[in-house]
Design an enzyme around this catalytic site. Structure first.
Site, mmCIF file in Angstrom:
data_model
loop_
_atom_site.group_PDB
_atom_site.id
_atom_site.type_symbol
_atom_site.label_atom_id
_atom_site.label_comp_id
_atom_site.label_asym_id
_atom_site.label_seq_id
_atom_site.Cartn_x
_atom_site.Cartn_y
_atom_site.Cartn_z
ATOM 1 C CG PHE A 24 -1.760 1.233 1.334
ATOM 2 C CD1 PHE A 24 -2.907 1.360 0.553
ATOM 3 C CD2 PHE A 24 -1.418 2.276 2.183
ATOM 4 C CE1 PHE A 24 -3.691 2.503 0.614
ATOM 5 C CE2 PHE A 24 -2.196 3.427 2.260
ATOM 6 C CZ PHE A 24 -3.341 3.529 1.470
ATOM 7 N N GLY A 25 0.686 2.131 -0.982
ATOM 8 C CA GLY A 25 1.453 3.380 -1.060
ATOM 9 C C GLY A 25 0.538 4.566 -0.831
ATOM 10 C CD GLU A 99 9.563 4.736 0.324
ATOM 11 O OE1 GLU A 99 9.297 5.483 1.279
ATOM 12 O OE2 GLU A 99 9.369 5.064 -0.856
HETATM 13 C C1 SIN Z 1 4.614 5.870 0.494
HETATM 14 O O1 SIN Z 1 4.517 6.557 -0.527
HETATM 15 O O2 SIN Z 1 3.823 4.911 0.695
HETATM 16 C C2 SIN Z 1 5.683 6.098 1.510
HETATM 17 C C3 SIN Z 1 6.164 7.492 1.618
HETATM 18 C C4 SIN Z 1 6.834 8.033 0.403
HETATM 19 O O3 SIN Z 1 7.678 7.344 -0.197
HETATM 20 O O4 SIN Z 1 6.542 9.166 0.004
#
Ligand code: SIN
Length: 196
Positions: A24-25, A99
């Site tokens: 999930f992003g 990340e």
């Molecule tokens: C995400 O997008 O799920 C994590 C945070 C990011 O990489 O901006």
């Protein structure tokens, strides 16, 4: 301060021999899709709110002038909309590097826009990570985001692409949209000053 979570994420595993995993992003993972996936579906998770509370020393800022990127903070009954990807576990080699500044993988239940559910993973930068900046008044968040730039581009671009992607999905996020309005207002004030 930056922190590297690659080793902790690799040690965590969480795949249990699965050949495909839902991810999930909710931030840049919605719009910057630099990884292969088998399926991509709008989804949401419950009990979390998206906040610009995580420092970015490696992507949208520098160690001396960190930017701000989103993480999730516990918020009972709040629903956070994002994008789910079905990926092979090997894709986490790349994602863990991307990340690495404070984000750890956690298991979560997600609900697809069609109403069905799946168990999957989400990257969250919790408040005990060294790059966590925490809450600040909206004008401060906007000023920091308007000024910061890092190896992946401007912090402004991160914010605007996130807001645009949420709108394109028919979603709204008062926190993200309020900061977007403030950054755009700062810019038009700056442009007026230059013109005058
Ligand atoms: C995400 O997008 O799920 C994590 C945070 C990011 O990489 O901006």
């Amino acid at each position: 301060m930056s922190v590297n979570t690659i080793a902790a994420n690799r040690a965590g595993g969480l795949f249990h021999g699965q050949e495909q995993v839902w991810l999930f992003g909710y931030g840049s993972l919605i719009y910057k899709v630099d990884f292969p996936y088998l399926e991509r579906r709008p989804a949401s998770i419950r009990g979390w709110a998206r906040r610009f509370w995580q420092g970015s020393h490696d992507h949208r800022g520098t160690p001396d002038t960190p930017g701000r990127v989103v993480t999730l903070v516990p918020a009972p009954e709040t629903v956070c909309a994002g994008m789910a990807y079905l990926i092979g576990p090997e894709v986490f080699d790349h994602l863990d590097c991307r990340e690495k500044n404070g984000y750890l993988r956690f298991s979560t239940e997600m609900t697809f826009s069609t109403g069905d559910h799946a168990q999957g993973l989400v990257y969250i930068a919790t408040e005990d990570n060294a790059a966590f900046l925490g809450p600040a008044p909206e004008p401060e968040l906007a000023t920091q985001i308007a000024r910061s730039v890092g190896p992946s581009g401007s912090n402004r671009e991160y914010l605007l692409l996130l807001a645009e992607s949420l709108r394109a999905m028919g979603e709204s996020d008062p926190h993200v949209f309020a900061i977007e309005r403030r950054v755009l207002a700062l810019e038009s004030r700056g442009a007026r000053r230059q013109a005058g």
